[in-house]
Design a protein around this motif. Structure first.
Motif, mmCIF file in Angstrom:
data_model
loop_
_atom_site.group_PDB
_atom_site.id
_atom_site.type_symbol
_atom_site.label_atom_id
_atom_site.label_comp_id
_atom_site.label_asym_id
_atom_site.label_seq_id
_atom_site.Cartn_x
_atom_site.Cartn_y
_atom_site.Cartn_z
ATOM 1 N N UNK A 111 0.837 -1.204 0.000
ATOM 2 C CA UNK A 111 0.000 0.000 0.000
ATOM 3 C C UNK A 111 0.861 1.238 0.000
ATOM 4 N N UNK A 112 0.201 2.384 0.024
ATOM 5 C CA UNK A 112 0.920 3.654 0.033
ATOM 6 C C UNK A 112 1.464 3.947 1.425
ATOM 7 N N UNK A 169 -7.897 -2.735 4.805
ATOM 8 C CA UNK A 169 -8.355 -1.637 3.944
ATOM 9 C C UNK A 169 -7.190 -1.059 3.152
ATOM 10 N N UNK A 170 -6.022 -0.954 3.803
ATOM 11 C CA UNK A 170 -4.840 -0.433 3.100
ATOM 12 C C UNK A 170 -4.430 -1.407 1.992
ATOM 13 N N UNK A 171 -4.453 -2.714 2.301
ATOM 14 C CA UNK A 171 -4.090 -3.712 1.279
ATOM 15 C C UNK A 171 -5.044 -3.636 0.086
ATOM 16 N N UNK A 172 -6.334 -3.479 0.368
ATOM 17 C CA UNK A 172 -7.338 -3.508 -0.705
ATOM 18 C C UNK A 172 -7.382 -2.195 -1.485
ATOM 19 N N UNK A 173 -7.205 -1.073 -0.795
ATOM 20 C CA UNK A 173 -7.447 0.229 -1.443
ATOM 21 C C UNK A 173 -6.213 1.135 -1.486
ATOM 22 N N UNK A 174 -5.117 0.704 -0.871
ATOM 23 C CA UNK A 174 -3.890 1.508 -0.906
ATOM 24 C C UNK A 174 -3.788 2.524 0.208
ATOM 25 N N UNK A 175 -4.924 2.873 0.806
ATOM 26 C CA UNK A 175 -4.932 3.873 1.884
ATOM 27 C C UNK A 175 -5.860 3.405 2.994
ATOM 28 N N UNK A 176 -5.826 4.105 4.117
ATOM 29 C CA UNK A 176 -6.701 3.752 5.239
ATOM 30 C C UNK A 176 -6.201 4.434 6.494
#
Ligand SMILES: CC(C)(COP(=O)(O)OP(=O)(O)OC[C@H]1O[C@@H](n2cnc3c(N)ncnc32)[C@H](O)[C@@H]1OP(=O)(O)O)[C@@H](O)C(=O)NCCC(=O)NCCS
Length: 191
Positions: free
Chosen positions: A10-11, A63-70
């Motif tokens: 992720x980012x 959430x970070x793994x799926x969407x890059x942020x969280x």
């Protein structure tokens, strides 16, 4: 100075003193310790067990793994590998102001009063506007949470009294149910 980096996990976001990064297994123990501190959790409904703490970390991490942020784990390089979390998440209940992305923070008490939360929050908000292309970011808390409200004000958020609301996930009639709503646009974010 705010910079962004992207890895397979992720980012991550770097500010002058803080690093917002994906979670590591070694974060779970200090996260649970912080969630067991009554002063940190003063404005939340119930104490958090180790299992609940781990489940929150897993949810944030997923959430970070799926969407890059969280809600990223926050590290202060050279000071501490884990001090808490700061980040962005879609609001997961329905209210007048949703759909929306919220900015949130929670730090362990030794790391309060250094400006870390506001600095990391500015990095997260900048990411929200510049990378995610958000038009607005919201934040909410109970009226008595003056420290959190001060972070909101410090980063340029504005209280919208018309948006104040009863949190649908807090028990009806509970003293922690009324919430204040703050809004932030890219032009309002303080440097
Ligand atoms: C909300 C929370 C993150 C705020 O922490 P905080 O330490 O008050 O906020 P900051 O990290 O922005 O630090 C600001 C303070 O650091 C001080 N500071 C010291 N050195 C500083 C520096 N180099 N740069 C900037 N500020 C500095 C500021 O003057 C300010 O002090 P003040 O509280 O006396 O006004 C923290 O109280 C917390 O985790 N609370 C529990 C969880 C919670 O309620 N989360 C929000 C739910 S909505």
């Amino acid at each position: 100075m705010i910079s962004f980096a992207k890895t397979d996990e992720g980012h991550s976001i770097r500010t002058a003193r803080t690093l917002l990064r994906p979670w590591r297994p070694s974060d779970l123990e200090p996260f649970a310790r912080m969630n067991a501190d009554p002063e940190v959790m003063e404005h939340f409904e119930a104490p958090v067990t180790r299992a609940q703490s781990d489940a929150s970390a897993a949810r944030f991490s997923d959430h970070i793994t799926a969407h890059g942020y969280g809600f990223w784990a926050v590290e202060i390089p050279g000071v501490a590998e884990f001090v808490g979390f700061v980040g962005l998440l879609p609001v997961e209940f329905v209210a007048d102001f949703t759909p929306a992305v919220e900015i949130g923070w929670r730090l362990g008490r030794p790391y309060w009063r250094h400006g870390y939360a506001s600095e990391a929050a500015r990095g997260a908000a900048r990411f929200g506007f510049d990378v995610l292309g958000l038009r607005e970011i919201v934040a909410y808390t109970v009226p008595a949470n003056v420290r959190s409200r001060a972070v909101m004000t410090r980063i340029g958020m504005v209280h919208d009294p018309a948006g104040d609301f009863e949190h649908p996930k807090v028990t009806l009639g509970h003293r922690l149910r009324p919430h204040v709503l703050y809004r932030l646009t890219a032009s309002g974010l303080t440097p």
